[in-house]
Design a protein around this motif. Structure first.
Motif, mmCIF file in Angstrom:
data_model
loop_
_atom_site.group_PDB
_atom_site.id
_atom_site.type_symbol
_atom_site.label_atom_id
_atom_site.label_comp_id
_atom_site.label_asym_id
_atom_site.label_seq_id
_atom_site.Cartn_x
_atom_site.Cartn_y
_atom_site.Cartn_z
ATOM 1 N N PHE A 128 21.753 24.822 37.342
ATOM 2 C CA PHE A 128 21.289 25.740 36.303
ATOM 3 C C PHE A 128 22.148 26.997 36.326
ATOM 4 O O PHE A 128 22.522 27.480 37.392
ATOM 5 N N ASP A 129 22.469 27.500 35.157
ATOM 6 C CA ASP A 129 23.279 28.714 35.027
ATOM 7 C C ASP A 129 22.394 29.935 34.825
ATOM 8 O O ASP A 129 21.660 30.009 33.826
ATOM 9 N N PHE A 130 22.462 30.877 35.759
ATOM 10 C CA PHE A 130 21.869 32.193 35.537
ATOM 11 C C PHE A 130 22.952 33.059 34.899
ATOM 12 O O PHE A 130 24.054 33.189 35.437
ATOM 13 N N ARG A 131 22.649 33.657 33.755
ATOM 14 C CA ARG A 131 23.642 34.430 33.012
ATOM 15 C C ARG A 131 23.110 35.828 32.736
ATOM 16 O O ARG A 131 21.950 36.004 32.390
ATOM 17 N N THR A 132 23.977 36.803 32.888
ATOM 18 C CA THR A 132 23.566 38.178 32.649
ATOM 19 C C THR A 132 24.778 39.047 32.329
ATOM 20 O O THR A 132 25.898 38.742 32.750
ATOM 21 N N TYR A 133 24.530 40.083 31.566
ATOM 22 C CA TYR A 133 25.563 41.093 31.335
ATOM 23 C C TYR A 133 25.491 42.127 32.452
ATOM 24 O O TYR A 133 24.439 42.321 33.074
ATOM 25 N N ASN A 137 29.863 45.803 30.025
ATOM 26 C CA ASN A 137 29.825 44.635 29.143
ATOM 27 C C ASN A 137 30.417 43.382 29.775
ATOM 28 O O ASN A 137 30.600 42.374 29.102
ATOM 29 N N ASP A 138 30.715 43.397 31.080
ATOM 30 C CA ASP A 138 31.148 42.186 31.763
ATOM 31 C C ASP A 138 30.021 41.163 31.716
ATOM 32 O O ASP A 138 28.832 41.505 31.793
ATOM 33 N N PHE A 139 30.395 39.885 31.622
ATOM 34 C CA PHE A 139 29.429 38.788 31.491
ATOM 35 C C PHE A 139 29.538 37.896 32.730
ATOM 36 O O PHE A 139 30.604 37.344 33.008
ATOM 37 N N LEU A 140 28.444 37.759 33.485
ATOM 38 C CA LEU A 140 28.457 37.027 34.741
ATOM 39 C C LEU A 140 27.628 35.748 34.617
ATOM 40 O O LEU A 140 26.516 35.760 34.104
ATOM 41 N N ARG A 141 28.200 34.651 35.134
ATOM 42 C CA ARG A 141 27.509 33.363 35.128
ATOM 43 C C ARG A 141 27.500 32.823 36.564
ATOM 44 O O ARG A 141 28.545 32.735 37.214
ATOM 45 N N VAL A 145 34.126 38.690 25.552
ATOM 46 C CA VAL A 145 32.804 38.498 26.146
ATOM 47 C C VAL A 145 32.000 37.590 25.231
ATOM 48 O O VAL A 145 31.735 37.929 24.079
ATOM 49 N N PRO A 146 31.604 36.409 25.694
ATOM 50 C CA PRO A 146 30.870 35.474 24.831
ATOM 51 C C PRO A 146 29.480 35.998 24.517
ATOM 52 O O PRO A 146 28.769 36.452 25.416
ATOM 53 N N LEU A 196 30.931 30.797 40.392
ATOM 54 C CA LEU A 196 30.795 32.167 39.902
ATOM 55 C C LEU A 196 31.875 32.412 38.859
ATOM 56 O O LEU A 196 33.064 32.208 39.121
ATOM 57 N N ARG A 197 31.452 32.850 37.667
ATOM 58 C CA ARG A 197 32.407 33.097 36.598
ATOM 59 C C ARG A 197 32.140 34.475 36.004
ATOM 60 O O ARG A 197 30.986 34.841 35.755
ATOM 61 N N LEU A 198 33.217 35.220 35.808
ATOM 62 C CA LEU A 198 33.132 36.547 35.200
ATOM 63 C C LEU A 198 33.883 36.498 33.883
ATOM 64 O O LEU A 198 35.083 36.216 33.858
ATOM 65 N N ASN A 199 33.163 36.735 32.775
ATOM 66 C CA ASN A 199 33.742 36.607 31.432
ATOM 67 C C ASN A 199 34.380 35.239 31.259
ATOM 68 O O ASN A 199 35.474 35.083 30.710
ATOM 69 N N GLU A 200 33.672 34.223 31.784
ATOM 70 C CA GLU A 200 34.052 32.809 31.699
ATOM 71 C C GLU A 200 35.326 32.465 32.469
ATOM 72 O O GLU A 200 35.887 31.388 32.290
#
Length: 462
Positions: free
Chosen positions: A106-111, A163-167, A70-71, A146-150
């Motif tokens: 634009f990237d919206f990023r959230t855990y 703790n998954d990371f969504l972009r 997870v970045p 859509l990217r999950l954990n890159e």
């Protein structure tokens, strides 16, 4: 001497502990009245991009075999800090007296939030991100946005884990603001003071990012990493101060807490305001943080505003306002309650408040009915941006249609973007001005004042 040292050490430890608690909880101190519910000393939730850009980077740890990486979010310096990459996301252009932002990606990023754990992406999108139809998210996944954990999301049925990371990459449009330039009133090694035009938010919020004071100062004046001392509503113009260092920000903040900061505003109101001094101490309650609407209510927060009439032209009055507290929309709400709303106030001088427009606190509607009436009134005028909200996608057929990603060499047009398919009326420069101006800010060590706006002159006529 030893006792003095111990006391100073104890004070430092206490302040450090408070700072760490605020940092770890993702909350920060708020000041001024620029954001709904953000009175001086209140705890204010940062916008999504502020959370992502200002969050502290977690300590590095080894990744166990088979564990998903997870970045961590980037760690930036204290204050409102944006890099050259942020400023380069898009550019401005000017048209019809308006400052406009070219659409950009634009990237919206959230855990992953705790309530999302164990739920599918499809379920989260359908219940918490309803501004877009599910067909949009399916198309976005196919397009690799859509990217999950890159890793690209291929199946929206994927179940989220802790703790998954969504972009989520989106095509972003910003509402236009006035083309009036930001005038710098004063600048030294400690502060920069500007004359803020009406219609510009102080910092990124809602649909605004590049069309904000912070971004324009950074991009056009090379003023970066500024610390907000106080805020002004988006439609309020006038004196706005920023500190250049944390130390200066803390020093002035201490003056605010000790009531050493004097604020003076001017406005133009409907009707003949009384010649004698008027003091209003009605408590104010926030009706909606999202829309940004308040009203007088016994359950609200205590506040006090002193009003003094400066002139009267037979139809409207220019009034000096001295707020002794810093509640959201305090001046505007108190003037409405007194029966003298600001002439062109896009919230508190609307028909939605009833025949008397909220005078004496008489509304005759529930809060829900009031909000609905305000939204409908602005929707009919195509001015929802004034409320900080956008028109929902009204195409009900979109739910059952699959969108396809075509060639997108032109960044200003995106085949997946619903905003690109909507034609909106541009506001006139006149519509972006509200007759409320922060004329003067005075502290123990400073006194900054701007020029009186044209609409506040005694002989002014509309």
């Amino acid at each position: 001497m030893a006792l003095l040292f111990e006391r100073e050490l104890w004070q430092w430890l206490c302040s450090r502990r408070r700072a760490l608690l605020q940092q770890s909880s993702g909350w920060r101190k708020g000041c001024g009245s620029g954001r709904a519910g953000s009175g001086r000393g209140a705890l204010v939730r940062p916008s999504p991009e502020e959370e992502e850009e200002a969050a502290p980077a977690p300590k590095k740890r080894r990744v166990a075999a088979g564990e998903r990486y997870v970045p961590p979010p980037r760690k930036l310096k204290a204050g409102v800090s944006f890099s050259a990459a942020h400023f380069a996301e898009t550019s401005y252009y000017f048209e019809g007296g308006l400052r406009k932002v070219r659409p950009y990606y634009f990237d919206f990023r959230t855990y992953c939030k705790g309530r999302w754990v164990g739920r599918s992406l499809l379920h989260v999108f359908s219940t918490e991100f309803r501004a877009q139809p599910l067909a949009f998210y399916r198309a976005a996944a196919r397009a690799g946005r859509l990217r999950l954990n890159e890793e690209p999301v291929r199946d929206l049925d994927v179940v989220l884990k802790n703790n998954d990371f969504l972009r989520n990459t989106v095509h972003r449009h910003e509402p236009p603001v006035t083309a009036q330039p930001i005038q710098i009133l004063a600048e030294d090694d400690e502060v920069v003071v500007v004359d803020k035009p009406s219609s510009l938010p102080v910092h990124p919020c809602g649909r605004f990012r590049h069309n904000t004071i912070i971004f324009i100062l950074g991009k056009e004046h090379n003023l970066k990493e500024l610390h907000t001392i106080h805020r002004l509503d988006r439609m309020t113009s006038g004196v706005l101060m920023f500190a250049k260092t944390v130390e200066v920000s803390k020093r002035i903040d201490e003056q605010v807490r000790e009531r050493q900061l004097e604020k003076e505003y001017v406005c133009r109101v409907v009707g003949e305001f009384p010649e004698h001094e008027v003091v209003c101490e009605e408590p104010i309650l926030v009706v909606s943080y999202k829309v940004g609407v308040c009203r007088v209510d016994p359950k609200g927060k205590s506040c006090k505003t002193i009003f003094q009439r400066l002139s009267y032209n037979g139809k409207t009055s220019v009034v000096k306002c001295l707020p002794r507290t810093g509640r959201t929309h305090q001046i505007r709400v108190h003037l409405q309650y007194l029966g003298y709303p600001i002439v062109n106030d896009p919230i508190y001088n609307m028909e939605a408040w009833g025949p008397e427009k909220g005078k004496g606190g008489k509304i005759g509607k529930t809060d829900e009915e009031l909000l609905k009436a305000l939204v409908e009134e602005h929707r009919s005028k195509q001015s929802l941006d004034v409320l900080g909200i956008s028109e929902e996608d009204l195409n009900t057929d979109a739910e059952n249609q699959d969108s396809e990603l075509g060639s997108c060499e032109n960044k200003e047009k995106d085949p997946l973007c619903m905003e690109c398919k909507i034609t909106r009326r541009d506001p006139s420069p006149k519509e972006l001005v509200m007759y409320l101006h922060a004329l003067r800010y005075k502290g123990a060590e400073f006194d900054y004042c701007s020029k009186m706006p044209e609409w506040a002159m005694e002989d002014w006529e509309e």
